[in-house]
Design a protein around this motif. Structure first.
Motif, short mmCIF file in Angstrom:
data_model
loop_
_atom_site.label_atom_id
_atom_site.label_comp_id
_atom_site.label_asym_id
_atom_site.label_seq_id
_atom_site.Cartn_x
_atom_site.Cartn_y
_atom_site.Cartn_z
N MET A 1 0.81 -1.19 0.00
CA MET A 1 0.00 0.00 0.00
C MET A 1 0.87 1.27 0.00
SD MET A 1 -3.31 0.26 0.37
CE MET A 1 -4.63 1.05 1.02
N ALA A 2 1.89 1.27 0.80
CA ALA A 2 2.79 2.41 0.88
C ALA A 2 3.52 2.60 -0.45
CB ALA A 2 3.78 2.23 2.03
N GLU A 3 3.83 1.48 -1.10
CA GLU A 3 4.51 1.56 -2.39
C GLU A 3 3.62 2.22 -3.43
OE1 GLU A 3 5.96 -2.20 -3.68
OE2 GLU A 3 7.22 -2.46 -1.90
N ARG A 4 2.34 1.89 -3.39
CA ARG A 4 1.40 2.49 -4.33
C ARG A 4 1.29 3.99 -4.09
NH1 ARG A 4 -3.55 -1.83 -4.52
NH2 ARG A 4 -2.45 -3.39 -5.75
N GLU A 5 1.21 4.38 -2.85
CA GLU A 5 1.14 5.80 -2.51
C GLU A 5 2.41 6.52 -2.96
OE1 GLU A 5 -1.31 7.75 -1.15
OE2 GLU A 5 -2.57 5.97 -1.43
N ALA A 6 3.54 5.89 -2.72
CA ALA A 6 4.82 6.49 -3.12
C ALA A 6 4.88 6.59 -4.65
CB ALA A 6 5.98 5.67 -2.59
N SER A 7 4.40 5.56 -5.32
CA SER A 7 4.39 5.55 -6.77
C SER A 7 3.50 6.66 -7.32
CB SER A 7 3.92 4.18 -7.26
OG SER A 7 3.85 4.16 -8.65
N LYS A 8 2.34 6.86 -6.70
CA LYS A 8 1.43 7.93 -7.11
C LYS A 8 2.08 9.30 -6.90
CE LYS A 8 -2.95 5.53 -6.38
NZ LYS A 8 -4.20 5.50 -5.62
#
Length: 102
Positions: A1-8
């Motif tokens: 989830m954190a990776e997705r946020e960071a990616s966004k």
């Protein structure tokens, strides 16, 4: 989830950077076009001012040359008969002279 946020977040930063680069490029093009237009107008004004003087000088030189040509033609017509008579006299009135023994 954190990776997705960071990616966004990274994606948004890239989009924002790309947008800023495009805006800067467009602004630079506008400035360049405005500068080019101003310089072209300045050149046209300069050219118009300086070609006027050349045109006037050219007209004066042409007028003077035309006057001289007319003067030469008038002089030629006036003296034409005398010149032809002198040439004919020189050709037809032959006076042979024996060579001198030196």
């Amino acid at each position: 989830m954190a990776e997705r946020e960071a990616s966004k977040i990274v994606q948004k930063a890239r989009e924002l950077r790309t947008k800023r680069v495009r805006e800067a490029r467009d602004e630079a093009k506008k400035e360049i076009d405005a500068y080019r237009k101003a310089k072209e107008e300045e050149f046209k004004k300069f050219e118009a001012e300086h070609t006027k003087g050349n045109k006037q000088a050219e007209d004066e030189a042409n007028k003077e040359a035309d006057g001289k040509i007319k003067e030469i033609q008038a002089s030629g017509k006036k003296n034409q008969a005398d010149v032809v008579a002198d040439l004919l006299r020189g050709v037809l009135d032959v006076k042979p002279v024996p060579p001198s023994a030196e």
